[in-house]
Motif scaffolding. Structure first.
Motif, PDB file in Angstrom:
ATOM      1  N   ASP A 309      -9.756  -2.178  -0.416  1.00 33.80           N
ATOM      2  CA  ASP A 309     -10.940  -3.821  -1.638  1.00 33.80           C
ATOM      3  C   ASP A 309     -10.423  -4.424  -0.375  1.00 33.80           C
ATOM      4  N   PRO A 310     -11.491  -5.762  -0.705  1.00 36.12           N
ATOM      5  CA  PRO A 310     -11.837  -6.155   0.331  1.00 36.12           C
ATOM      6  C   PRO A 310      -9.648  -7.394   0.224  1.00 36.12           C
ATOM      7  N   LEU A 311      -9.423  -7.317  -0.610  1.00 39.99           N
ATOM      8  CA  LEU A 311      -8.212  -8.410  -0.672  1.00 39.99           C
ATOM      9  C   LEU A 311      -7.255  -7.428  -0.317  1.00 39.99           C
ATOM     10  N   SER A 312      -7.337  -6.133  -0.352  1.00 37.59           N
ATOM     11  CA  SER A 312      -5.921  -5.517   0.476  1.00 37.59           C
ATOM     12  C   SER A 312      -5.885  -5.478   2.315  1.00 37.59           C
ATOM     13  N   LEU A 313      -7.769  -5.329   2.084  1.00 41.06           N
ATOM     14  CA  LEU A 313      -7.889  -4.696   3.900  1.00 41.06           C
ATOM     15  C   LEU A 313      -8.459  -6.031   4.748  1.00 41.06           C
ATOM     16  N   SER A 314      -8.043  -7.757   3.369  1.00 40.65           N
ATOM     17  CA  SER A 314      -8.884  -8.995   4.488  1.00 40.65           C
ATOM     18  C   SER A 314      -7.378  -9.598   4.332  1.00 40.65           C
ATOM     19  N   LEU A 315      -6.787  -9.657   2.966  1.00 42.63           N
ATOM     20  CA  LEU A 315      -6.056 -10.517   2.710  1.00 42.63           C
ATOM     21  C   LEU A 315      -4.801 -10.945   2.619  1.00 42.63           C
ATOM     22  N   ASN A 316      -4.268  -9.540   1.873  1.00 46.64           N
ATOM     23  CA  ASN A 316      -3.156  -9.383   0.999  1.00 46.64           C
ATOM     24  C   ASN A 316      -2.139  -8.945   2.483  1.00 46.64           C
ATOM     25  N   LEU A 317      -0.858  -8.845   2.295  1.00 50.13           N
ATOM     26  CA  LEU A 317      -0.192  -8.750   2.789  1.00 50.13           C
ATOM     27  C   LEU A 317       0.523  -6.753   2.544  1.00 50.13           C
ATOM     28  N   GLU A 318       0.312  -6.239   3.304  1.00 50.65           N
ATOM     29  CA  GLU A 318       0.556  -5.196   2.877  1.00 50.65           C
ATOM     30  C   GLU A 318       1.606  -3.762   3.600  1.00 50.65           C
ATOM     31  N   ALA A 319       1.543  -3.068   3.296  1.00 49.88           N
ATOM     32  CA  ALA A 319       2.305  -1.507   4.588  1.00 49.88           C
ATOM     33  C   ALA A 319       2.154  -0.617   4.057  1.00 49.88           C
ATOM     34  N   ASN A 320       2.340   0.185   5.140  1.00 55.44           N
ATOM     35  CA  ASN A 320       1.829   1.630   4.301  1.00 55.44           C
ATOM     36  C   ASN A 320       2.534   2.651   5.543  1.00 55.44           C
ATOM     37  N   LEU A 321       3.099   3.687   5.352  1.00 57.99           N
ATOM     38  CA  LEU A 321       3.874   4.687   6.551  1.00 57.99           C
ATOM     39  C   LEU A 321       2.816   6.242   6.062  1.00 57.99           C
ATOM     40  N   ILE A 322       2.707   6.313   7.548  1.00 56.53           N
ATOM     41  CA  ILE A 322       1.544   6.984   8.331  1.00 56.53           C
ATOM     42  C   ILE A 322       2.806   7.545   8.701  1.00 56.53           C
ATOM     43  N   ILE A 323       1.863   9.581   7.858  1.00 51.66           N
ATOM     44  CA  ILE A 323       3.159  10.418   8.480  1.00 51.66           C
ATOM     45  C   ILE A 323       2.081  11.847   9.124  1.00 51.66           C
ATOM     46  N   HIS A 324       2.682  12.437  10.009  1.00 53.12           N
ATOM     47  CA  HIS A 324       2.261  13.379  10.944  1.00 53.12           C
ATOM     48  C   HIS A 324       3.618  15.207  10.077  1.00 53.12           C
ATOM     49  N   ASP A 325       2.867  15.399   9.162  1.00 53.68           N
ATOM     50  CA  ASP A 325       3.803  16.747   8.705  1.00 53.68           C
ATOM     51  C   ASP A 325       3.178  17.495   8.000  1.00 53.68           C
ATOM     52  N   ARG A 326       4.119  18.837   8.340  1.00 54.97           N
ATOM     53  CA  ARG A 326       3.014  19.811   7.360  1.00 54.97           C
ATOM     54  C   ARG A 326       3.522  20.442   6.078  1.00 54.97           C
ATOM     55  N   ALA A 327       4.509  20.494   5.820  1.00 56.33           N
ATOM     56  CA  ALA A 327       4.826  20.651   4.652  1.00 56.33           C
ATOM     57  C   ALA A 327       5.192  19.549   4.061  1.00 56.33           C
ATOM     58  N   PHE A 328       4.993  18.020   3.698  1.00 57.25           N
ATOM     59  CA  PHE A 328       4.730  16.782   3.607  1.00 57.25           C
ATOM     60  C   PHE A 328       2.849  17.145   3.195  1.00 57.25           C
ATOM     61  N   ASN A 329       2.046  16.787   3.863  1.00 51.62           N
ATOM     62  CA  ASN A 329       0.739  17.154   3.816  1.00 51.62           C
ATOM     63  C   ASN A 329       0.792  18.471   2.725  1.00 51.62           C
ATOM     64  N   HIS A 330       1.333  19.639   2.239  1.00 53.68           N
ATOM     65  CA  HIS A 330       0.778  20.556   1.655  1.00 53.68           C
ATOM     66  C   HIS A 330       0.790  20.007  -0.263  1.00 53.68           C
ATOM     67  N   THR A 331       2.200  19.174   0.150  1.00 49.28           N
ATOM     68  CA  THR A 331       2.702  18.832  -1.391  1.00 49.28           C
ATOM     69  C   THR A 331       2.274  18.174  -1.572  1.00 49.28           C
TER      70      THR A 331
END
Length: 413
Positions: A309-331
């Motif tokens: 949304d506009p708050l998260s994408l343009s104003l707020n301080l945010e943090a995500n983890l991007i993961i590349h892993d088959r088992a976690f994706n499956h979970t």
């Protein structure tokens, strides 16, 4: 600071407070040197007191503890509650605390919305779960559905370095020219890989959104996005639709029983546009959806604090983890497929706002808002947010009354 893809991580999905709180509190109990914790919401309720006790005991046994709370999301902690922590040596800071005006909070924008814990530089937690009882199922119909991750491995050092560089408070300054940071490429895809990404108001102001865009461009078979507050910018909305139009199965899970009614109104303005492109939309019905997760094909996943949304994408301080892993994706896929099958209603044409001049006008206004909001917000008058540290004070003998658990006003998390 620039982070890269890190290999050799151990990553665990945590669903709701039932899994998240025991994992965090256990890690805090085992801490030996340093705890850094930041969150948007910390309420003085049963969960809040458990966190309070865990951090207090850690500080009392000599662990260095630093806390950062958002001044808007956590405005009502009592002096006694905070004073016990600062008296034990906890460094307690508020992000952008501002005085109320006629009893109302005034710092509506530029919130510190991250939810991160780093312990001894060896284990970290990243996600969307705050510290409040409404993340537990026994809270009732308003209990939230949400996710976080527990991670060990090389990526934890990136998260720790980020905290050490940002927590003490390098002031955010207004810049007329800002360099755009390019999303980090995963040039050697493998397993157990993780990338820490964040959004700030400097060079990383659209990093999370650009990783979503890159994911959508690379998708070949399936995309599932589950996001609590869905009202994205025009380019992300356009990319979601285009991904579905080229034959990728795109499923979007949004709130069907929102904690804020305006959330459903806003999202439904976008339904017709997305459905015409082939996007499958589902409204989560069991309780308010608070998750901010997505997956693509067999390996890619993101979990974090950023809404679309506009708050998260343009104003707020945010943090995500991007993961590349088959088992976690499956979970995560198994979890989301279960939700889709048991707790969601798929949106069809009967749920789309009827064609009328009024609805057409609202849709046109919404699209123009989405298209131009990121540029307009950069010109809005903006104060420089500050960090305010709470100074320790001596606890009086009268400060030993039984602990109360006051109700806290609802805040859009």
């Amino acid at each position: 600071m620039k982070c890269g893809w890190r290999e050799g991580n151990q990553i665990q999905l945590l669903e709701n407070g039932e899994q998240y709180y025991p994992a965090v509190f256990s890690a805090i109990e085992k801490a030996e040197r340093k705890i850094i914790l930041e969150t948007f919401i910390w309420f003085e309720d049963s969960v809040g007191w458990q966190l309070h006790d865990a951090l207090l005991k850690a500080a009392q046994r000599g662990v260095s503890v630093e806390v950062l709370l958002d001044g808007y999301g956590s405005p009502d902690l009592s002096e006694r509650f905070v004073g016990e922590l600062t008296g034990a040596g906890v460094v307690f800071r508020y992000y952008d605390p501002r005085p109320r005006l006629f009893g109302m909070r005034t710092n509506l924008f530029r919130r510190m919305h991250r939810k991160i814990v780093v312990i001894d530089g060896s284990v970290a937690f990243v996600g969307g779960i705050n510290y409040s009882a409404d993340h537990l199922a026994d809270y009732g119909p308003e209990a939230k559905q949400d996710y976080a991750v527990r991670v060990e491995g090389p990526v934890v050092q990136d998260i720790l370095l980020f905290e050490l560089e940002n927590l003490p408070g390098h002031a955010e300054t207004r810049r007329f020219w800002r360099r755009r940071h390019r999303p980090e490429e995963n040039r050697t895809p493998g397993e157990a890989q993780a990338l820490f990404v964040w959004r700030d108001n400097h060079e990383h102001r659209d990093d999370i959104e650009r990783h979503y865009l890159k994911m959508l461009a690379n998708a070949k078979r399936e995309v599932i996005i589950a996001n609590a507050y869905f009202f994205p910018g025009y380019r992300l909305l356009h990319a979601i639709r285009n991904t579905a139009r080229r034959g990728v199965s795109v499923k979007l899970v949004v709130q069907g029983e929102p904690d804020m009614p305006i959330v459903k109104v806003g999202a439904r303005l976008l339904y017709r546009y997305l459905l015409k492109g082939g996007v499958q939309i589902y409204e989560y019905q069991r309780r308010p959806l608070h998750g901010k997760v997505a997956l693509m094909d067999e390996h890619w996943v993101t979990v974090g604090s950023s809404n679309l949304d506009p708050l998260s994408l343009s104003l707020n301080l945010e943090a995500n983890l991007i993961i590349h892993d088959r088992a976690f994706n499956h979970t995560l896929r198994e979890n989301l497929h279960g939700i889709l099958a048991q707790d969601c209603q798929q949106v069809d044409e009967t749920m789309v706002p009827k064609r009328s001049w009024w609805n057409l006008t609202k849709s046109v206004l919404a699209f123009h808002f989405l298209r131009h909001f990121p540029a307009v917000v950069g010109w809005l008058p903006a104060h420089t947010p500050r960090l305010a540290q709470v100074q320790p004070h001596r606890q009086s003998m009268t400060d030993t009354q039984d602990r109360a658990e006051p109700e806290n006003p609802g805040v859009k998390p």
